[in-house]
Design an enzyme around this catalytic site. Structure first.
Site, PDB file in Angstrom:
ATOM      1  N   ASP A  53       0.849  -1.193   0.000  1.00  0.00           N
ATOM      2  CA  ASP A  53       0.000   0.000   0.000  1.00  0.00           C
ATOM      3  C   ASP A  53       0.886   1.246   0.000  1.00  0.00           C
ATOM      4  OD1 ASP A  53      -2.380   1.485   0.138  1.00  0.00           O
ATOM      5  OD2 ASP A  53      -2.192   1.678   2.312  1.00  0.00           O
ATOM      6  N   MET A  55      -0.304   4.630   1.081  1.00  0.00           N
ATOM      7  CA  MET A  55      -0.597   5.552   2.177  1.00  0.00           C
ATOM      8  C   MET A  55      -0.494   4.830   3.514  1.00  0.00           C
ATOM      9  SD  MET A  55      -1.004   8.138   0.323  1.00  0.00           S
ATOM     10  CE  MET A  55      -1.528   9.341   1.541  1.00  0.00           C
ATOM     11  N   ILE A 331      25.871 -47.118  -9.381  1.00  0.00           N
ATOM     12  CA  ILE A 331      25.748 -48.053 -10.513  1.00  0.00           C
ATOM     13  C   ILE A 331      26.212 -49.426 -10.054  1.00  0.00           C
ATOM     14  CG2 ILE A 331      26.508 -48.573 -12.858  1.00  0.00           C
ATOM     15  CD1 ILE A 331      26.863 -45.584 -13.314  1.00  0.00           C
ATOM     16  N   GLU A 373      31.352 -44.033  -9.363  1.00  0.00           N
ATOM     17  CA  GLU A 373      30.054 -44.376  -9.940  1.00  0.00           C
ATOM     18  C   GLU A 373      28.898 -43.977  -9.025  1.00  0.00           C
ATOM     19  OE1 GLU A 373      31.496 -48.193  -7.856  1.00  0.00           O
ATOM     20  OE2 GLU A 373      32.337 -46.422  -8.832  1.00  0.00           O
TER      21      GLU A 373
END
Length: 457
Positions: A53, A55, A331, A373
């Site tokens: 705002d 004011m 892996i 891995e």
């Protein structure tokens, strides 16, 4: 992801009204009753957008906005001024203070929500770049925050797409006072012109003859070379509905005719400043430190980057009370791949593995090669259930199709084991989260490999 909106107004009824509107659209809403309180909340990075705002008794909205936009810590937060003041002078004063938009009360729900959603997308993108730039700063790169605050937004390159001569001549004359302007009156050529011109801003009329201006905006967003160029749309007042649609497809800002000279220049400067800032962030992250943070073989981030960036992600998750998922991937039997097919084949598997990982995760997720891995994926704002579905999808992606090695002359079966956990406790050490995920990975391998094991905090 839900944005956190800060509503600043000293009138409780106004705060309640905006809070109800935004909450109905699933935004998180915070409130402040004065400028001092708003500045404190913003400085702690507790909001994504500020509805401000004008004011207010202790410090008016113009001054609050000016302080936000001149502080390197808060200048990137979008600010929308929502006020009963409706004169061009008031609107321009707000834009000159750095506001991203200036909405006059009473604001329709459709306009408000469309603007907030548009700015939310922009903020999320900027936050990701900023977070990675913070990591870059920690390893010696210079952050662009202070140069962004000092940038005037002048001296930009602008492409104006408008096929009404009286309109584009007036607009070009106004803009030429601060920028280099190219005019494209042929909308069918505009996209090619934009892609080749290295522009800081596209200004597109949505009232083109025999051509859909929104389609041009959409095409600019889908083309790699223009994807990050801000778009300022211009339309007649009766086309306000199309403007809202434009915000949904990626238009950054808009103006309604008749165009106020000062407002046009102010909005152009705002968009150009933001473009330069995000470009600087991308340069810092993607170019200057690429070699320092990237694993040369897979193209994923390396362990050094992961350890620093993970700490930032964990701190943010704790501050906001959001979940953070982490998985460690290994892996299976990778040593046997090197032994049976050679290290070149092992490198082929690692490269293809990284490709499949990227396809299985979101852009905001962090994927790293942890070592050998082993890989780590960090998923912000993701709980254990959702992360488990992602992990299972990734496991199937790896096991479902053999990996080509030796330039495609051989194909071998590959599987992975995944240990998964989440950061649930505020302030929990990153090392503890990694250890928990590693324990889950050990169980996955012990139980037969090619599986996902989750372990809650």
């Amino acid at each position: 992801m839900s944005a956190r909106i800060l509503v600043v107004d000293d009138v409780p009824a106004n705060v309640k009204l905006l809070e109800a509107r935004l909450s109905a659209e699933y935004f998180d809403v915070m409130t402040a009753s004065n400028g001092t309180e708003a500045l404190a909340l913003a400085s702690r990075a507790e909001c994504d957008i500020i509805l401000l705002d004008v004011m207010m008794p202790d410090m008016d909205g113009f001054e609050v906005c000016r302080r936000l936009k001149t502080d390197p810590a808060t200048h990137h937060i979008p600010v929308v001024m929502v006020t009963a003041l409706d004169s061009p002078a008031d609107r321009n004063r707000g834009l000159e203070a750095g506001a991203d938009d200036f909405l006059t009360k009473p604001v329709s729900d459709v306009v408000l929500i469309a603007r907030v959603r548009s700015l939310t997308r922009l903020k999320m993108m900027t936050d990701e770049l900023r977070m990675r730039a913070i990591t870059s700063l920690e390893i010696g790169m210079q952050a662009p925050e202070r140069s962004a605050v000092a940038d005037t937004g002048r001296g930009g390159r602008i492409l104006l797409v408008d096929d009404r001569q009286s309109s584009y001549e007036r607009l070009a004359t106004i803009l030429a006072a601060e920028h280099t302007i190219d005019v494209e009156p042929n909308p069918t050529e505009a996209l090619f012109h934009a892609a080749e011109g290295n522009y800081d801003l596209l200004i597109v009329s949505l009232d083109l003859n025999n051509f859909d201006g929104l389609r041009l905006c959409s095409q600019a967003r889908s083309l790699e070379r223009t994807r990050h160029v801000p778009i300022l749309a211009i339309a007649d007042p009766e086309n306000s509905t199309r403007l809202l649609r434009g915000l949904e497809i990626g238009v950054n800002d808009y103006l309604l005719r008749p165009i106020d000279k000062t407002e046009l220049l102010a909005r152009a400067r705002t968009q150009i400043r933001r473009r330069r800032y995000t470009d600087h962030l991308r340069d810092n992250v993607q170019n200057s430190i690429e070699m320092a943070i990237t694993d040369a073989l897979t193209g994923l981030h390396n362990r050094r980057y992961m350890e620093s960036h993970l700490a930032t992600l964990a701190e943010q998750a704790s501050t906001r009370g959001k979940p953070l998922a982490l998985m460690i991937l290994d892996i299976d039997y990778f040593k046997s791949i090197n032994d049976n097919y050679g290290h070149d084949a092992g490198d082929d598997v690692l490269r293809e593995f990284a490709v499949r990982v990227r396809k299985s995760i979101r852009g905001i997720d962090l994927a790293c090669r942890y070592g050998g891995e082993e890989f780590v994926i960090v998923m912000p704002e993701t709980d254990l259930h959702v992360a488990g579905m992602v992990a299972e999808r990734l496991r199937r992606s790896i096991a479902g199709e053999p990996f080509a090695v030796h330039k495609g002359t051989k194909r071998i079966e590959v599987t992975i084991s995944i240990g998964l956990t989440t950061l649930e406790q505020k302030g929990e050490a990153v090392a503890d989260v990694l250890k928990r995920a590693d324990t889950a990975l050990y169980r996955a391998k012990h139980d037969g490999r090619n599986r996902v094991v989750s372990q809650a905090a």
